[in-house]
Design an enzyme around this catalytic site. Structure first.
Site, PDB file in Angstrom:
ATOM      1  N   LYS A 231      15.161   0.216   5.057  1.00 45.74           N
ATOM      2  CA  LYS A 231      14.659   0.886   3.845  1.00 45.74           C
ATOM      3  C   LYS A 231      14.814   2.413   3.953  1.00 45.74           C
ATOM      4  O   LYS A 231      15.284   3.064   3.029  1.00 45.74           O
ATOM      5  CB  LYS A 231      13.184   0.501   3.646  1.00 45.74           C
ATOM      6  CG  LYS A 231      12.454   1.241   2.550  1.00 45.74           C
ATOM      7  CD  LYS A 231      12.882   0.798   1.179  1.00 45.74           C
ATOM      8  CE  LYS A 231      12.185   1.614   0.090  1.00 45.74           C
ATOM      9  NZ  LYS A 231      12.677   1.316  -1.230  1.00 45.74           N
TER      10      LYS A 231
ATOM     11  N   THR B 233       6.270   0.799   2.152  1.00 46.31           N
ATOM     12  CA  THR B 233       7.287   1.566   2.883  1.00 46.31           C
ATOM     13  C   THR B 233       6.563   2.513   3.830  1.00 46.31           C
ATOM     14  O   THR B 233       5.879   3.444   3.380  1.00 46.31           O
ATOM     15  CB  THR B 233       8.163   2.389   1.924  1.00 46.31           C
ATOM     16  OG1 THR B 233       8.780   1.497   0.999  1.00 46.31           O
ATOM     17  CG2 THR B 233       9.238   3.158   2.676  1.00 46.31           C
TER      18      THR B 233
ATOM     19  N   LEU C  24       0.835  -1.214   0.000  1.00 48.97           N
ATOM     20  CA  LEU C  24       0.000   0.000   0.000  1.00 48.97           C
ATOM     21  C   LEU C  24       0.864   1.257   0.000  1.00 48.97           C
ATOM     22  O   LEU C  24       2.050   1.194   0.303  1.00 48.97           O
ATOM     23  CB  LEU C  24      -0.899  -0.045   1.236  1.00 48.97           C
ATOM     24  CG  LEU C  24      -1.864  -1.245   1.211  1.00 48.97           C
ATOM     25  CD1 LEU C  24      -2.300  -1.642   2.614  1.00 48.97           C
ATOM     26  CD2 LEU C  24      -3.059  -0.936   0.318  1.00 48.97           C
ATOM     27  N   PRO C  25       0.260   2.419  -0.331  1.00 52.99           N
ATOM     28  CA  PRO C  25       1.078   3.622  -0.463  1.00 52.99           C
ATOM     29  C   PRO C  25       1.759   4.083   0.833  1.00 52.99           C
ATOM     30  O   PRO C  25       2.965   4.319   0.836  1.00 52.99           O
ATOM     31  CB  PRO C  25       0.087   4.686  -0.952  1.00 52.99           C
ATOM     32  CG  PRO C  25      -1.077   3.938  -1.514  1.00 52.99           C
ATOM     33  CD  PRO C  25      -1.139   2.640  -0.776  1.00 52.99           C
TER      34      PRO C  25
ATOM     35  N   LYS D  52       8.291  11.361   0.498  1.00 55.68           N
ATOM     36  CA  LYS D  52       7.655  10.600   1.583  1.00 55.68           C
ATOM     37  C   LYS D  52       8.722   9.862   2.405  1.00 55.68           C
ATOM     38  O   LYS D  52       8.720   9.910   3.625  1.00 55.68           O
ATOM     39  CB  LYS D  52       6.676   9.580   0.996  1.00 55.68           C
ATOM     40  CG  LYS D  52       5.984   8.737   2.068  1.00 55.68           C
ATOM     41  CD  LYS D  52       5.236   7.537   1.504  1.00 55.68           C
ATOM     42  CE  LYS D  52       6.169   6.385   1.209  1.00 55.68           C
ATOM     43  NZ  LYS D  52       5.518   5.090   1.079  1.00 55.68           N
TER      44      LYS D  52
HETATM   45  P1  NAD Z   1       0.755   2.864  -5.990  1.00 54.20           P
HETATM   46  O1  NAD Z   1       0.158   4.141  -5.525  1.00 54.20           O
HETATM   47  O2  NAD Z   1       1.034   2.665  -7.454  1.00 54.20           O
HETATM   48  O3  NAD Z   1      -0.177   1.626  -5.528  1.00 54.20           O
HETATM   49  C1  NAD Z   1      -0.863   1.549  -4.322  1.00 54.20           C
HETATM   50  C2  NAD Z   1      -2.126   0.713  -4.535  1.00 54.20           C
HETATM   51  O4  NAD Z   1      -2.802   0.605  -3.272  1.00 54.20           O
HETATM   52  C3  NAD Z   1      -3.116   1.370  -5.506  1.00 54.20           C
HETATM   53  O5  NAD Z   1      -3.516   0.424  -6.483  1.00 54.20           O
HETATM   54  C4  NAD Z   1      -4.286   1.779  -4.615  1.00 54.20           C
HETATM   55  O6  NAD Z   1      -5.539   1.703  -5.266  1.00 54.20           O
HETATM   56  C5  NAD Z   1      -4.187   0.740  -3.501  1.00 54.20           C
HETATM   57  N1  NAD Z   1      -4.867   1.165  -2.282  1.00 54.20           N
HETATM   58  C6  NAD Z   1      -4.801   2.352  -1.636  1.00 54.20           C
HETATM   59  N2  NAD Z   1      -5.588   2.325  -0.540  1.00 54.20           N
HETATM   60  C7  NAD Z   1      -6.177   1.104  -0.511  1.00 54.20           C
HETATM   61  C8  NAD Z   1      -7.099   0.491   0.357  1.00 54.20           C
HETATM   62  N3  NAD Z   1      -7.599   1.125   1.423  1.00 54.20           N
HETATM   63  N4  NAD Z   1      -7.487  -0.775   0.079  1.00 54.20           N
HETATM   64  C9  NAD Z   1      -6.986  -1.436  -0.995  1.00 54.20           C
HETATM   65  N5  NAD Z   1      -6.109  -0.901  -1.857  1.00 54.20           N
HETATM   66  C10 NAD Z   1      -5.706   0.363  -1.613  1.00 54.20           C
HETATM   67  O7  NAD Z   1       2.098   2.677  -5.136  1.00 54.20           O
HETATM   68  P2  NAD Z   1       3.367   1.764  -5.507  1.00 54.20           P
HETATM   69  O8  NAD Z   1       4.299   2.517  -6.382  1.00 54.20           O
HETATM   70  O9  NAD Z   1       2.872   0.428  -5.903  1.00 54.20           O
HETATM   71  O10 NAD Z   1       4.082   1.699  -4.072  1.00 54.20           O
HETATM   72  C11 NAD Z   1       3.602   0.879  -3.028  1.00 54.20           C
HETATM   73  C12 NAD Z   1       4.583   0.978  -1.872  1.00 54.20           C
HETATM   74  O11 NAD Z   1       5.871   0.512  -2.284  1.00 54.20           O
HETATM   75  C13 NAD Z   1       4.783   2.402  -1.335  1.00 54.20           C
HETATM   76  O12 NAD Z   1       4.872   2.365   0.057  1.00 54.20           O
HETATM   77  C14 NAD Z   1       6.104   2.833  -1.984  1.00 54.20           C
HETATM   78  O13 NAD Z   1       6.790   3.798  -1.204  1.00 54.20           O
HETATM   79  C15 NAD Z   1       6.857   1.524  -2.033  1.00 54.20           C
HETATM   80  N6  NAD Z   1       7.860   1.435  -3.109  1.00 54.20           N
HETATM   81  C16 NAD Z   1       7.617   1.915  -4.368  1.00 54.20           C
HETATM   82  C17 NAD Z   1       8.593   1.815  -5.337  1.00 54.20           C
HETATM   83  C18 NAD Z   1       8.353   2.342  -6.745  1.00 54.20           C
HETATM   84  O14 NAD Z   1       9.326   2.426  -7.499  1.00 54.20           O
HETATM   85  N7  NAD Z   1       7.126   2.653  -7.119  1.00 54.20           N
HETATM   86  C19 NAD Z   1       9.821   1.216  -5.051  1.00 54.20           C
HETATM   87  C20 NAD Z   1      10.040   0.691  -3.772  1.00 54.20           C
HETATM   88  C21 NAD Z   1       9.054   0.804  -2.813  1.00 54.20           C
END
Ligand code: NAD
Length: 296
Positions: free
Chosen positions: A170, A95, A64-65, A245
């Site tokens: 992380k 994260t 999740l975000p 963030k």
């Molecule tokens: P994203 O915003 O693309 O995806 C998050 C998903 O969670 C979305 O599909 C959203 O609809 C869903 N969501 C939100 N609230 C929800 C709820 N209450 N119930 C169900 N689903 C819900 O984010 P991401 O890029 O996939 O990143 C996810 C995590 O991984 C974050 O914490 C980010 O910091 C970490 N991360 C991201 C990257 C990157 O390159 N994107 C790399 C390493 C770590």
């Protein structure tokens, strides 16, 4: 194995795809119906809530975000902890701050559920290729239960210690990454302003003591590394908003620990200014634009 996977965004969707490819049955939940429909076509089962997804699964994974989403997905009436069976291993890969990871894990323990944290690095490319690094904070038993599953999505699975230590690893790494990208940006922009060919400069740095991932793999100067976001208009990659963030998590954790993070605080402000300019959606390496004259 039947796995609940909740949070199917830029990272979660390709991770879930790899689990389906490896032969697991997935119970899927996200607020975004389009991604659910897409993964259902690959054989995933759509659930009506996190509670429903967790109820008949052997394992639960969330991606999740941010912390508020993790709290809500686990602790609300329709949340994971309302449905999960006692004894089911649970892992959050988002994260977030170490304290929230520990708090939610404690709430899980009250239901006889062992829950850990396992944030990742490797970006969306690593998620798609199944080469992520997982930094796992968990009991030894939980780590052992999850390791074979994490190996279906990643290459480097590290047990960092007890719950919360995955998040600590992380945020320390990303604190350094945020700072090093600014350092490389300053050096590249200064060299350019003083008149050296930036390709020559990058070559020198990358065979000298200034070399780091931000210079040799993800150089912020356009045209130096063909595969880096800088060479495709700073699209894709790791958004500046997510870096902001993570620096916020690091500086807040540092405040709680009475530990100075002087360069981290400056870096956070620079990415904050970038976000204010409307560039938060660009890859974080676009921080270099603050050091360059606008063309035209
Ligand atoms: P994203 O915003 O693309 O995806 C998050 C998903 O969670 C979305 O599909 C959203 O609809 C869903 N969501 C939100 N609230 C929800 C709820 N209450 N119930 C169900 N689903 C819900 O984010 P991401 O890029 O996939 O990143 C996810 C995590 O991984 C974050 O914490 C980010 O910091 C970490 N991360 C991201 C990257 C990157 O390159 N994107 C790399 C390493 C770590």
């Amino acid at each position: 194995m039947r796995i609940a996977f909740i949070g199917l965004g830029n990272m979660g969707a390709p991770m879930a795809r790899n689990l389906i490819k490896a032969g697991n049955e997935l119970n899927l939940f996200d607020l975004n119906q389009a991604v659910l429909a897409e993964l259902a076509e690959l054989g995933g089962q759509i659930s009506t809530s996190p509670r429903d997804a967790a109820a008949n699964s052997d394992l639960v994974i969330t991606m999740l975000p941010a912390a508020q989403h993790v709290r809500s997905v686990y602790l609300s009436e329709d949340g994971v902890l309302a449905g999960v069976r006692a004894g089911t291993p649970v892992l959050d890969c988002s994260t977030i701050d170490p304290q929230t990871a520990r708090d939610v894990s404690r709430a899980a323990a009250a239901k006889e559920v062992d829950m850990g944290d396992a944030p990742v690095s490797g970006g969306t490319g690593g998620a798609a290729a199944g080469t992520l690094t997982f930094m796992v904070g968990a009991t030894p038993a939980l780590f052992a239960a999850f390791k074979p599953v994490l190996e279906q999505m990643g290459r480097n699975i590290v047990h960092c210690g007890e719950v919360g230590t995955g998040q600590i690893a992380k945020i320390c790494n990303n604190l350094l990454l945020g700072i090093s990208m600014i350092g490389v940006s300053e050096a590249m922009a200064l060299g350019n302003a003083l008149g050296i060919d930036t390709q020559v400069l990058a070559g020198i740095i990358n065979s000298s003591t200034g070399r780091c991932w931000s210079s040799d793999t993800y150089n912020p100067w356009p045209g130096i590394i063909e595969t880096a976001p800088a060479s495709r208009g700073y699209t894709g990659g790791f958004g500046a908003e997510l870096m902001l963030k993570d620096l916020g998590l690091a500086t807040e954790a540092a405040r709680q620990a009475h530990q100075p993070v002087i360069l981290g605080a400056v870096a956070q402000q620079l990415y904050q200014a970038m976000s204010l300019r409307g560039d938060g959606g660009k890859d974080f390496s676009a921080i270099v634009e603050g050091y360059r004259k606008k063309e035209g």
